[in-house]
Design a protein around this motif. Sequence first.
Motif, PDB file in Angstrom:
ATOM      1  N   SER A 105       0.837  -1.061   0.197  1.00 42.62           N
ATOM      2  CA  SER A 105       0.230  -0.041  -0.165  1.00 42.62           C
ATOM      3  C   SER A 105       0.742   0.877   0.008  1.00 42.62           C
ATOM      4  CB  SER A 105      -0.825   0.256   1.645  1.00 42.62           C
ATOM      5  OG  SER A 105      -0.380  -0.001   2.228  1.00 42.62           O
ATOM      6  N   GLY A 106       0.495   2.255  -0.266  1.00 46.81           N
ATOM      7  CA  GLY A 106       1.232   3.614  -0.132  1.00 46.81           C
ATOM      8  C   GLY A 106       0.911   3.728   1.172  1.00 46.81           C
ATOM      9  N   ALA A 107       0.307   4.040   2.184  1.00 51.91           N
ATOM     10  CA  ALA A 107       1.436   3.932   3.544  1.00 51.91           C
ATOM     11  C   ALA A 107       2.637   3.229   3.972  1.00 51.91           C
ATOM     12  CB  ALA A 107      -0.041   3.797   4.555  1.00 51.91           C
ATOM     13  N   ASN A 110       5.404   4.538   2.290  1.00 48.85           N
ATOM     14  CA  ASN A 110       5.760   5.625   2.405  1.00 48.85           C
ATOM     15  C   ASN A 110       6.225   5.005   3.954  1.00 48.85           C
ATOM     16  OD1 ASN A 110       5.946   7.971   0.637  1.00 48.85           O
ATOM     17  ND2 ASN A 110       3.290   7.723   1.597  1.00 48.85           N
ATOM     18  N   PHE A 140      -0.728  14.379   2.399  1.00 47.43           N
ATOM     19  CA  PHE A 140      -1.313  13.117   2.835  1.00 47.43           C
ATOM     20  C   PHE A 140       0.365  11.570   2.346  1.00 47.43           C
ATOM     21  CE2 PHE A 140      -3.162   8.944   2.332  1.00 47.43           C
ATOM     22  CZ  PHE A 140      -4.089   9.296   3.644  1.00 47.43           C
ATOM     23  N   HIS A 141       0.350  11.297   3.500  1.00 48.58           N
ATOM     24  CA  HIS A 141       1.446  10.246   3.714  1.00 48.58           C
ATOM     25  C   HIS A 141       0.802   8.775   3.609  1.00 48.58           C
ATOM     26  CE1 HIS A 141       3.953  13.253   1.800  1.00 48.58           C
ATOM     27  NE2 HIS A 141       4.347  13.424   2.786  1.00 48.58           N
ATOM     28  N   GLY A 142      -0.853   9.306   4.503  1.00 52.57           N
ATOM     29  CA  GLY A 142      -0.991   7.363   4.536  1.00 52.57           C
ATOM     30  C   GLY A 142      -1.470   7.161   6.242  1.00 52.57           C
ATOM     31  N   GLU A 192       5.129  15.487  -1.264  1.00 54.26           N
ATOM     32  CA  GLU A 192       4.602  15.060  -2.941  1.00 54.26           C
ATOM     33  C   GLU A 192       4.929  16.150  -4.120  1.00 54.26           C
ATOM     34  OE1 GLU A 192      -0.434  13.786  -1.737  1.00 54.26           O
ATOM     35  OE2 GLU A 192       0.898  14.661   0.036  1.00 54.26           O
ATOM     36  N   GLU A 197      -4.320  14.009  -1.878  1.00 51.66           N
ATOM     37  CA  GLU A 197      -5.578  14.437  -0.656  1.00 51.66           C
ATOM     38  C   GLU A 197      -5.638  15.963  -0.867  1.00 51.66           C
ATOM     39  OE1 GLU A 197      -7.422  11.287  -0.318  1.00 51.66           O
ATOM     40  OE2 GLU A 197      -5.846  11.322  -2.039  1.00 51.66           O
ATOM     41  N   ASP A 225       7.163  11.221  -2.838  1.00 49.86           N
ATOM     42  CA  ASP A 225       5.207  10.650  -2.111  1.00 49.86           C
ATOM     43  C   ASP A 225       5.079  10.641  -3.794  1.00 49.86           C
ATOM     44  OD1 ASP A 225       3.319   9.425  -1.286  1.00 49.86           O
ATOM     45  OD2 ASP A 225       2.414  10.151   0.133  1.00 49.86           O
ATOM     46  N   VAL A 227       2.627   8.377  -4.667  1.00 47.35           N
ATOM     47  CA  VAL A 227       1.876   7.366  -3.867  1.00 47.35           C
ATOM     48  C   VAL A 227       0.770   7.154  -5.350  1.00 47.35           C
ATOM     49  CG1 VAL A 227      -0.025   6.328  -3.043  1.00 47.35           C
ATOM     50  CG2 VAL A 227       2.276   6.636  -1.962  1.00 47.35           C
ATOM     51  N   GLN A 228      -0.013   8.512  -5.925  1.00 52.11           N
ATOM     52  CA  GLN A 228      -0.340   9.368  -6.558  1.00 52.11           C
ATOM     53  C   GLN A 228      -0.414   9.958  -7.793  1.00 52.11           C
ATOM     54  OE1 GLN A 228      -4.643  11.921  -5.508  1.00 52.11           O
ATOM     55  NE2 GLN A 228      -4.021  11.067  -4.255  1.00 52.11           N
ATOM     56  N   LYS A 254      -1.094   3.256  -5.337  1.00 49.57           N
ATOM     57  CA  LYS A 254      -2.431   3.232  -5.861  1.00 49.57           C
ATOM     58  C   LYS A 254      -2.422   3.194  -7.569  1.00 49.57           C
ATOM     59  CE  LYS A 254      -4.233   7.177  -3.358  1.00 49.57           C
ATOM     60  NZ  LYS A 254      -3.641   7.845  -2.316  1.00 49.57           N
TER      61      LYS A 254
END
Length: 400
Positions: A105-107, A110, A140-142, A192, A197, A225, A227-228, A254
């Motif tokens: 997962s993203g969390a 990170n 937002f990092h998780g 990011e 988010e 980050d 992730v998105q 993601k």
Amino acid sequence: MELAEHRSLDEGYLVQNYGTRLQMAFVRGEGCWLYDSEGRRYLDWLAGIAVNTLGYGHPRLVEALCEQVRAITHSSNYFYIGPQAKLGRHLVELSGLDRAFFCNSGAEANEALLKLARRWSAAMFGEGVRPGVITFGNSFHGRTLATLTATAQGRIQEGYAPLMPGFKHAPFNDLAAAREAVDETTCAILVEPIQGEGGINPADEAFLKGLRALCDERGLLLLLDEVQCGIGRAGTMFCYEQYGFLPDAVALAKGLGGGVPIGAVVCSQELADQLKPGSHGTTFGGNHLATRAGLTVVETILEDGLLAHVRDVGTRLKAGLDALCERSNLAVSARGRGLMLGLQLAEDRAAALRDACAAEGLIVNAVKPDTVRIVPPLVISADEVDEGLARLERAVAAVG
Ligand SMILES: *Cc1c(COP(=O)(O)O)cnc(C)c1O
């Protein structure tokens, strides 16, 4: 299942941490289109929160996953895992970095970045001497304890004290403030390139490049980050490519699995060297199923020319949103890169606009009270962009 049954099961048995869900249950998808349990059809501009990179039912992904499920889905990291190694090679070669690690997962990705930073700092300066990480407002990092501490949003941290020590928050896109925040305990900066988010807020080029220079000057790690915004969403495989520098490590999740849970870290050799055998690991991370999904997503993006496609349709979508803003009092401006866009409203009407869009058969998300998030599958066609813009325009008119 009927909607009423969905609702009663959800409210009867599930933890209600998501609040009341939107009153739709999707049962099937095809390309960029979703079908709900009532038989209604929607154009999907959310993609499961920037996850469904190839849309729904993509023949190549379906074929690869079916084949993989029939062969083997999981064996554990005690053994070699073919698709994990192949996906690792792609991510390393594409990123300009040296090593990949897979999680779920993203969390977790990170969390691994933060653990890497701690280990590196301990090796460089002694354990606990320089554990500090700087993150930014609205990030937002998780949701793990470390990543929610990194996340500079009060509502996400509420009730979880004591938070992790060693984090400092600075305002986003303010290089002077970041410089100011660095002290003798700092070892890394985590950012990011486009906040997701936080409301689709792109980092200014001077800010990101300035962070790289600041890290070089002060001997800090620059951790990204993505992730998105990574895996093609911003129009390049990694968003940072557009700024012309390398981070020390990048987190992905993601969009990487096209709907199958996966996270990844890609990092420099120097950082990878910090994770000696036994220092970090995961049971599920990088299993055959998840990495076969990631491998298929990455190879499809490359072989189908999806990066250029994202830039083309992204430009078309952004132009359409800009034109809509000129005709509307409610929609004020559009921002973002590639197919990661935010529509700024004049008032806190994003939830109302989201609902009006759904009534028009268009799925978007109210990422902030005054911002609509638009993150369609990367395979969206120019016609689907135009169709969505027409539906959005009707929804904007309905909201006022
Ligand atoms: C979604 C997201 C995360 C958290 O990912 P999960 O898979 O939900 O743990 C972290 N960072 C960014 C930028 C994200 O968008």
